[in-house]
Design a protein around this motif. Structure first.
Motif, mmCIF file in Angstrom:
data_model
loop_
_atom_site.group_PDB
_atom_site.id
_atom_site.type_symbol
_atom_site.label_atom_id
_atom_site.label_comp_id
_atom_site.label_asym_id
_atom_site.label_seq_id
_atom_site.Cartn_x
_atom_site.Cartn_y
_atom_site.Cartn_z
ATOM 1 N N LYS A 34 0.814 -1.224 -0.062
ATOM 2 C CA LYS A 34 -0.001 0.000 0.085
ATOM 3 C C LYS A 34 0.876 1.266 0.085
ATOM 4 O O LYS A 34 0.466 2.195 0.601
ATOM 5 N N ARG A 35 2.026 1.161 -0.756
ATOM 6 C CA ARG A 35 2.823 2.480 -1.015
ATOM 7 C C ARG A 35 2.624 2.720 -2.441
ATOM 8 O O ARG A 35 1.992 2.226 -3.282
ATOM 9 N N TRP B 302 1.141 -1.561 6.128
ATOM 10 C CA TRP B 302 -0.432 -1.384 6.239
ATOM 11 C C TRP B 302 -0.720 -0.675 7.599
ATOM 12 O O TRP B 302 -1.538 0.133 7.509
ATOM 13 N N ASP B 305 -0.236 3.011 7.230
ATOM 14 C CA ASP B 305 -1.344 3.508 6.199
ATOM 15 C C ASP B 305 -2.678 3.815 7.068
ATOM 16 O O ASP B 305 -3.177 4.842 6.857
ATOM 17 N N THR B 354 -9.994 -2.404 7.571
ATOM 18 C CA THR B 354 -8.627 -3.060 7.242
ATOM 19 C C THR B 354 -8.555 -4.158 8.326
ATOM 20 O O THR B 354 -7.703 -5.221 8.192
#
Lengths: 316, 547
Positions: A34-35, B302, B305, B354
């Motif tokens: 997720k980069r 993750w 994020d 998530t």
């Protein structure tokens, strides 16, 4: 001949492959993380690896105190040149092998097998505790993983009765593909160990021994080691595609592109494993290799022989 | 409590008072009684020494020792004080580390900083300090910092020389015919952070580990005494920036207690809200660190994020993402606007979306379980003996949580239960982190709902209620405050003088100090591959390790 040495499938091809695969690894890994990944230089950051490699080439190559400078600098060069040679044996396109030999598979296997000893020597010659531990780990891992790697690579040779890679590709069929599926899985697992990919990235385990045998290398020497690593990727991926997946033969047309896509698919699976599996320890690797992988590859050979008799009528 | 009081009736004491809900505060008349008292306390169930805090009263020519005994099971605590002379020659006291293993490093710290000699201590070497501070005892009030800084070049040379000498010595001690060596794991190692573990190993097998700490020693405890009570929060929050809020809450509580000020209900709820956001952002990094130790960076990414959105909330509230300086004595620093809660809602939604993925891929990861399920096991006894706390203690099944044991802020009005695991292994500590994140999210939801409701009812005024006026000067006094920080119990012992504008002494007990003590115990006999995993699972931050 010159074209083959310098352009395809020689040095330029290897360089392009390294740059493209490096970039692809980075971009694909970024998506899994997720980069964004490299994005500034060139379209989708594609120049980034090119810049990185050219930076490494122009940087000072530091030789640590107390090492034999010849051994220290010779090893990367040797590693890179030996890693490039297998490309000459792979049938990239129908009838376009540089060195067509009846013993091509054997040569391929031997060339892949030499590589770890060179990496061990890089670690040994670095006069650094981390490098030395890394070198020993390379050796331990290779001895246990190569056994199953070679045994798995032998299965198509036994099935088709030849060591010639061209003949293997030409005689492959849907039936042989199905028969070789277990062999392919075993080859793939051994490949992860051989290429030091997670969960078997033990020799250069960053959190434990810094960078293993790479630790003291910088500049051009490091560049050469990276080239060696990525050439080995190519040799092993292409070997997998040629031996088990029918090489350059595709569904609609037979072309280099088919081979390339197959290699890429293997790389993708490798990356997904990398993004989801933590590293195991040396002990666990040894146990896994000798108590599961090697017996299974032997069983696989028995299965191949049985299949040869049952489906390919080899009994006569 | 009464049995504790009975113990002290046997000895000469200056006073015995009950303090807060669960503390007994006692001052012994003679320091020679300490060992006997400690022995009896231990027999009575107080098996844990949280920390040891000397205070240097230079005017009265004495050093006052403060021992904080705790019982993690019955939640009875004892704050024991006694005076010892200040002159270096007579500045001695009996060591308790043979009875309480958790005191080992705390006594070494008190020795390094104040020069208190602990008799019969098994290993009284200086800790945290670099070689140029050895035998200078920097936290004594008469230590001249500026004078010390003047010789910085000489100091640096001294450090280098003693490092080389030590390296030389340690290599010489090894048997030249064996494959033993001393491997430095840190301080510039990819996974270590600023700490050095001197690993004595034979090939891959670990024979012993000696942690060398103090690479990020900022002397925070001295720094706060140079600032006023408000300015001190920026030093306090740098205990560890991951969860900076709860450490400020702890400090603010101690100051409020001395000033005898009650903060508003709204500020209490805000402290809960902010504190849990801090805890989440720290735990997410902790989970990432655990997996990074095994070469898998996906979890960290993750979690980053998700964490970004929680930091967005902190940014909208305080203007800063990491070092927020958002809690001070008297309440919280800023008011609350409705947009800020919207930011928080976004973060909560992201987490809920998530959560399942993380659980399926990384919490139930078979390879992780294969490595971590039998590694680094800490028993309940060890937790009590070594004064472990927080995530590490609860993963071993010890029910300790300051939020429940000694509720502060608005935690008494929140539904909250002990979250624990059974095994005490590295894997359990990862599970614990994840479950605590879930718990914190539920607390945030409760707090958010409550705040929104009360604002609607008009009981909270978010633009005015956040702060009460604090006096500029504080009276003479002392207080301790405890909070459940992300990594465990933080205990702050604050001492002020008459008409104080700045703290006279602030002792910060931080959990990583005790947890790092366990590294050798857990890793002896394991292999090099297990160092990062055990170290990562202990959830150590060098910020609060060194202070």
């Amino acid at each position: 001949m010159l074209f083959e040495i310098f352009i395809f499938p020689g040095i330029l091809y290897i360089l392009v492959w390294t740059v493209v695969l490096f970039w692809f690894f980075r971009k694909f890994m970024a998506a899994l993380h997720k980069r964004v990944g490299p994005s500034f230089n060139g379209p989708a950051g594609s120049y980034q690896t090119l810049f990185d490699l050219s930076k490494l080439l122009t940087k000072e190559s530091i030789t640590p105190q107390g090492v034999n400078p010849y051994l220290f600098s010779l090893m990367p060069l040797l590693a890179a040149s030996i890693a490039i040679v297998p490309t000459a044996l792979i049938p990239w396109n129908s009838g376009s092998t540089v060195l067509s030999s009846n013993y091509a598979l054997l040569v391929l296997v031997v060339l892949i097998g030499i590589e770890p000893f060179l990496l061990f020597l890089t670690g040994f010659g670095s006069n650094n505790k981390y490098s030395f531990l890394g070198g020993i780990r390379v050796l331990t891992q290779m001895i246990s993983m190569e056994t199953s790697f070679f045994l798995a690579a032998l299965s198509p040779a036994i099935l088709f009765g030849t060591l010639n890679l061209n003949s293997i590709v030409e005689s492959s069929s849907w039936l042989s593909f199905v028969v070789l599926i277990p062999g392919f899985f075993l080859y793939f697992i051994a490949l992860l160990g051989l290429l030091e990919q997670p969960p078997f990235n033990i020799p250069d385990a960053e959190q434990e021994i810094v960078y293993g045998f790479y630790t003291e290398y910088s500049g051009t020497n490091y560049f050469l080691l990276k080239i060696a690593e990525f050439s080995e990727f190519m040799a092993v991926f292409a070997g997998a595609a040629t031996l088990f997946l029918g090489g350059y033969r595709g569904l609609f047309f037979d072309n280099f592109l088919c081979l390339f896509l197959k290699m890429l698919a293997i790389a993708v699976v490798m990356m997904v494993i990398r993004a989801s599996t933590p590293r195991i320890t040396m002990k666990q690797m040894l146990q896994f290799s000798w108590s599961y992988l090697v017996p299974l590859t032997l069983l696989n050979l028995a299965w191949i022989m049985a299949a040869k008799i049952l489906f390919f009528g080899a009994a006569q | 409590m009464d049995d504790l009081k009975n113990i002290f009736s046997l000895f000469d004491t200056e006073y015995i008072t009950e303090y807060k809900t669960s503390w007994l505060k006692v001052k012994l008349s003679f320091s020679s009684n300490l060992l006997d008292v400690a022995q009896m306390l231990q027999k009575n169930g107080l098996r844990t020494i949280s920390t040891i805090s000397p205070t240097d009263f230079i005017d009265e020519n004495k050093i006052e020792m403060n021992y904080f005994f705790e019982d993690l099971v019955t939640k009875r605590n004892c704050w024991l004080k006694c005076d010892i002379p200040r002159e270096l020659k007579h500045c001695k006291i009996e060591s308790l580390s043979n009875l309480f293993k958790g005191a080992l490093w705390h006594e070494r710290e008190a020795y390094s900083m104040f020069g208190v000699k602990f008799l019969n201590h098994p290993d009284l070497r200086p800790i945290i300090l670099s070689q140029d501070y050895y035998n200078k005892f920097p936290f004594r009030k008469d230590f001249d910092w500026q004078e010390h800084e003047k010789n910085s070049v000489e100091n640096m040379n001294l450090i280098v020389e003693s490092f080389q000498e030590e390296e030389h010595l340690s290599e010489n001690k090894l048997d030249p015919n064996s494959s033993e060596m001393i491997l430095n794991w840190g301080p510039t190692h990819p996974a270590s952070g600023p700490i050095r573990l001197k690993v004595h190993c034979d090939g891959e097998d670990i024979l012993g580990i000696d942690p060398d700490i103090g690479f990020v020693w900022r002397a925070l405890e001295h720094l706060v005494t140079q600032k006023d009570f408000v300015g001190a929060i920026v030093a306090v929050e740098r205990l560890c920036f991951m969860d900076n809020i709860n450490s400020m809450v702890c400090y603010a509580q101690a100051v409020e207690e001395i000033a005898e000020i009650e903060i508003t209900e709204f500020a209490k709820w805000m402290r809960v809200l902010l504190g849990e956001v801090g805890r989440i952002s720290s735990h997410m990094m902790g989970m990432g660190g655990f997996y990074n130790a095994m070469g898998l960076h996906t979890v960290a990414m993750w979690n980053m994020d998700m964490r970004e959105l929680f930091l967005d909330f902190l940014e909208s509230y305080s203007g800063a993402r990491i070092a927020t300086a958002s809690v001070e004595a008297g309440g919280v620093r800023y008011g609350l606007a409705p947009e800020m809660l919207e930011e928080l809602q976004k973060a909560l939604d992201k987490f809920d979306a998530t959560k399942e993925d993380i659980k399926n891929i990384f919490i139930n990861n078979p390879t992780m379980k294969m490595r971590a399920a039998k590694l680094g096991i800490l028993t309940q006894d060890e937790v009590q003996e070594y004064a472990l706390c927080g995530v590490v203690a609860r993963a071993s099944g010890v029910k300790t949580d300051i939020r429940i044991d000694e509720p502060y802020a608005a935690y008494d009005q929140i539904e909250l239960e002990y979250v624990t695991q059974k095994g005490g292994s590295a894997k359990d500590r990862l599970f614990q982190l994840f479950e605590e994140i879930e718990q914190s999210v539920s607390i945030i939801k409760q707090a958010k709902k409550h705040i929104e409701q009360k604002i609607e009812e008009g009981e909270f005024n978010p633009t005015k209620d956040y702060m009460v006026k604090m006096p500029k000067k504080l009276p003479k006094g002392e207080a301790i405050a405890r909070v459940e920080w992300a990594r465990g119990e933080v205990l702050m012992h604050l001492v002020t003088q008459e008409k104080a504008k700045s703290p006279y002494r602030l002792k910060m007990k931080a959990p990583s100090f005790n947890h790092t003590m366990m590294v050798e115990h857990l890793l002896k006999g394991e292999t090099l591959s297990d160092i990062p995993l055990v170290f990562g699972s202990l959830y150590i931050c060098q910020g609060d390790l060194d202070r």
